[in-house]
Design a protein around this motif. Structure first.
Motif, PDB file in Angstrom:
ATOM      1  N   SER A   1       0.855  -1.194   0.000  1.00 60.21           N
ATOM      2  CA  SER A   1       0.000   0.000   0.000  1.00 60.21           C
ATOM      3  C   SER A   1       0.891   1.243   0.000  1.00 60.21           C
ATOM      4  O   SER A   1       2.104   1.158   0.280  1.00 60.21           O
ATOM      5  CB  SER A   1      -0.881   0.012   1.245  1.00 60.21           C
ATOM      6  OG  SER A   1      -0.052   0.194   2.388  1.00 60.21           O
ATOM      7  N   SER A   2       0.299   2.404  -0.251  1.00 59.79           N
ATOM      8  CA  SER A   2       1.068   3.660  -0.220  1.00 59.79           C
ATOM      9  C   SER A   2       1.712   3.837   1.153  1.00 59.79           C
ATOM     10  O   SER A   2       2.869   4.246   1.262  1.00 59.79           O
ATOM     11  CB  SER A   2       0.160   4.864  -0.472  1.00 59.79           C
ATOM     12  OG  SER A   2      -0.473   4.726  -1.694  1.00 59.79           O
ATOM     13  N   LYS A   3       0.952   3.509   2.194  1.00 62.91           N
ATOM     14  CA  LYS A   3       1.462   3.680   3.558  1.00 62.91           C
ATOM     15  C   LYS A   3       2.682   2.793   3.798  1.00 62.91           C
ATOM     16  O   LYS A   3       3.674   3.217   4.405  1.00 62.91           O
ATOM     17  CB  LYS A   3       0.356   3.308   4.552  1.00 62.91           C
ATOM     18  CG  LYS A   3       0.076   4.416   5.533  1.00 62.91           C
ATOM     19  CD  LYS A   3      -1.124   4.093   6.358  1.00 62.91           C
ATOM     20  CE  LYS A   3      -0.674   4.087   7.814  1.00 62.91           C
ATOM     21  NZ  LYS A   3      -1.576   3.426   8.707  1.00 62.91           N
ATOM     22  N   GLU A   4       2.594   1.572   3.312  1.00 64.58           N
ATOM     23  CA  GLU A   4       3.719   0.642   3.499  1.00 64.58           C
ATOM     24  C   GLU A   4       4.945   1.116   2.712  1.00 64.58           C
ATOM     25  O   GLU A   4       6.074   1.040   3.193  1.00 64.58           O
ATOM     26  CB  GLU A   4       3.306  -0.769   3.069  1.00 64.58           C
ATOM     27  CG  GLU A   4       2.341  -1.408   4.058  1.00 64.58           C
ATOM     28  CD  GLU A   4       1.521  -2.566   3.499  1.00 64.58           C
ATOM     29  OE1 GLU A   4       0.913  -3.275   4.307  1.00 64.58           O
ATOM     30  OE2 GLU A   4       1.456  -2.742   2.258  1.00 64.58           O
TER      31      GLU A   4
ATOM     32  N   GLU B   1       5.566   4.252   1.967  1.00 62.72           N
ATOM     33  CA  GLU B   1       6.071   5.444   2.672  1.00 62.72           C
ATOM     34  C   GLU B   1       6.958   5.057   3.845  1.00 62.72           C
ATOM     35  O   GLU B   1       8.005   5.664   4.080  1.00 62.72           O
ATOM     36  CB  GLU B   1       4.899   6.277   3.194  1.00 62.72           C
ATOM     37  CG  GLU B   1       4.375   7.257   2.179  1.00 62.72           C
ATOM     38  CD  GLU B   1       2.994   7.786   2.548  1.00 62.72           C
ATOM     39  OE1 GLU B   1       2.588   7.663   3.726  1.00 62.72           O
ATOM     40  OE2 GLU B   1       2.322   8.298   1.629  1.00 62.72           O
ATOM     41  N   ALA B   2       6.529   4.014   4.578  1.00 67.67           N
ATOM     42  CA  ALA B   2       7.314   3.576   5.745  1.00 67.67           C
ATOM     43  C   ALA B   2       8.696   3.093   5.296  1.00 67.67           C
ATOM     44  O   ALA B   2       9.719   3.409   5.926  1.00 67.67           O
ATOM     45  CB  ALA B   2       6.569   2.468   6.482  1.00 67.67           C
TER      46      ALA B   2
ATOM     47  N   GLU C   1      10.860   6.100   4.339  1.00 66.30           N
ATOM     48  CA  GLU C   1      11.463   6.847   5.457  1.00 66.30           C
ATOM     49  C   GLU C   1      12.821   6.257   5.827  1.00 66.30           C
ATOM     50  O   GLU C   1      13.765   6.975   6.131  1.00 66.30           O
ATOM     51  CB  GLU C   1      10.548   6.789   6.677  1.00 66.30           C
ATOM     52  CG  GLU C   1       9.531   7.908   6.680  1.00 66.30           C
ATOM     53  CD  GLU C   1       8.503   7.741   7.786  1.00 66.30           C
ATOM     54  OE1 GLU C   1       8.832   7.186   8.853  1.00 66.30           O
ATOM     55  OE2 GLU C   1       7.354   8.165   7.544  1.00 66.30           O
TER      56      GLU C   1
ATOM     57  N   VAL D   1       4.383   7.641  -5.025  1.00 67.75           N
ATOM     58  CA  VAL D   1       4.382   7.803  -3.563  1.00 67.75           C
ATOM     59  C   VAL D   1       5.695   8.414  -3.065  1.00 67.75           C
ATOM     60  O   VAL D   1       5.698   9.187  -2.114  1.00 67.75           O
ATOM     61  CB  VAL D   1       4.142   6.423  -2.888  1.00 67.75           C
ATOM     62  CG1 VAL D   1       4.254   6.511  -1.376  1.00 67.75           C
ATOM     63  CG2 VAL D   1       2.777   5.870  -3.281  1.00 67.75           C
TER      64      VAL D   1
END
Ligand code: PLP
Length: 404
Positions: free
Chosen positions: A186-189, A191-192, A195, A227
């Motif tokens: 996912s986008s969140k994964e 992004e993590a 980082e 992303v």
């Protein structure tokens, strides 16, 4: 016949034949012996290349487009890639950022050849596509396999990534949607992971997005490019026409990303194949920007097969499938069969034992999880007709019921 005096190079001695190619060869052998095998090992669409794509190839032949092309492809193909990636990533790649090759496989191989020095490490989350570790080894690198866990949804976490990075890390390879698990980051994964990567500027990212059009989610898979635009100066996106357009035999893949690695891949390409087939390039250009109806129609067919297979697998004791959001495979946890005894008295100790048991007792061919770096699992493909899937899983169910 005299024994061969040929000695393969040390580089080649480090690699083995792809387990999926080996499994396919075994199925062919058994079929030649007259056995009726339900083959769920297939790694390619069972559909034919759509007619409008074939027509573009015929037109290219008739127009005399039968010569070498530029190393980085015809202007038409590059423009088609640009438009296709513009739609899926939101970014406009320049000519200097696009390279083409004889399949995504060749492009990935050349990317490693272009970048790895002896001992350089490549982080590969498991389960992985069978070829990555050997491609790394063949180019003098060291695959660093990071096994993902069920608790993390079988995806690489930021913590695992950070722990795996060393001074020698050159690449992280992310395959989304994944072969064999069908999982999509996912986008969140992303992004993590981004980082962590932001803190390690030496680490590059190769995203293998070859299954990105084949997804069962409402929206397309998250695009790394979209992303994490801040990582574009060390990102290479790999894709191709094999899976989305049923064009495995045309051998056409491409990559887009940072201009330095792209030009190095082009340099290597100029000394290996000069360019991919001009005819395949014309066909691929049509595939990427022509009508896309067949892609959506086929995804719906895959979806029906996936749902039916999941339904049947869910009723087989001891099997626990991962629900795929993309690609055309189901990766099945078979821990529940380990330790069971067959009628012949054999105890199933590994996933290889399980796949052999399916082959011998149920006439069903699947590939053991150890080939993808995680056990005990197996991969079944649903790139085959519903009748075969139903017969195969029905037969597996009967065989499993006999285990004690
Ligand atoms: N990447 C993944 C994850 C694959 O499963 C495959 C094919 O099986 C490829 C890349 C290579 O595809 P091709 O070389 O046909 O473009």
């Amino acid at each position: 016949m005299t024994a061969s005096t040929f000695t393969p190079s040390a580089r080649v001695q480090r690699i083995r034949q792809s387990p999926s190619t080996a499994a396919a060869a075994r199925v062919r052998e058994l079929k030649a012996e007259g056995r009726c095998i339900h083959d769920l090992t297939v790694g390619e669409p069972d559909f034919d290349t759509p007619d409008h794509i074939k027509a573009a190839a015929f037109r290219a032949i008739e127009a005399g487009e039968t010569k070498y092309t530029a190393v980085n492809g015809t202007p038409q193909l590059r423009e088609a890639i640009r438009r296709r990636l513009g739609r899926t990533t939101g970014r406009t790649f320049s000519d200097a950022e696009i390279t083409v090759g004889g399949g995504g496989k060749q492009v990935i191989f050349l990317a490693f050849m272009a970048s790895l020095d002896p001992g350089d490490e490549v982080i590969i989350p498991a389960p992985y596509w069978v070829s990555y570790p050997d491609m790394v080894r063949a180019n003098d690198g060291e695959p660093v396999i990071v096994e993902t866990s069920r608790a993390d949804g079988h995806k690489l976490t930021a913590k695992q990534l950070e722990a795996a990075i060393t001074e020698r890390t050159r690449w992280l390879v992310l395959n989304t949607p994944s072969n064999p698990s069908g999982l999509v980051y996912s986008s969140k994964e992303l992004e993590a992971l981004g980082e962590v990567l932001a803190r390690y500027p030496r680490v590059w990212v190769l995203t293998d997005e070859i299954y990105d059009e084949i997804h069962y989610t409402a929206s397309p898979p998250a695009s790394f490019t979209r992303v994490l635009p801040q990582l574009q100066d060390r990102h290479l996106l790999v894709n191709g026409v094999s899976k989305s357009y049923a064009m495995t035999g045309w051998r056409l893949g491409y990559a887009a990303g940072e201009a330095g690695i792209v030009s190095t891949i082009n340099l290597l390409q100029s000394q290996t194949s000069s360019c991919p087939s001009s005819i395949s390039q014309a066909a691929a250009a049509e595939a990427l920007v022509g009508e896309q109806d067949s892609v959506w129609e086929r995804v719906e067919i895959y979806r029906a097969r996936r749902d039916r297979a999941l339904d049947m697998l869910g009723k087989i004791p001891g099997l626990d499938p991962i629900v795929p959001d993309g690609a055309f495979y189901i990766y099945v946890d078979c821990q529940g069969l380990i330790g069971k005894r067959t009628r012949a008295g054999k105890v199933l100790e590994t996933d290889q034992d399980v796949t052999l048991f399916f082959l011998e007792t149920a006439n069903v061919a699947v590939i053991q999880g150890s080939a993808y770096g995680t056990s005990p699992f197996f991969r079944m493909s649903f790139a085959t007709d519903l009748g075969t899937i139903e017969a195969a899983l029905g037969s597996v169910h009967e065989a499993v019921e006999e285990l004690v």
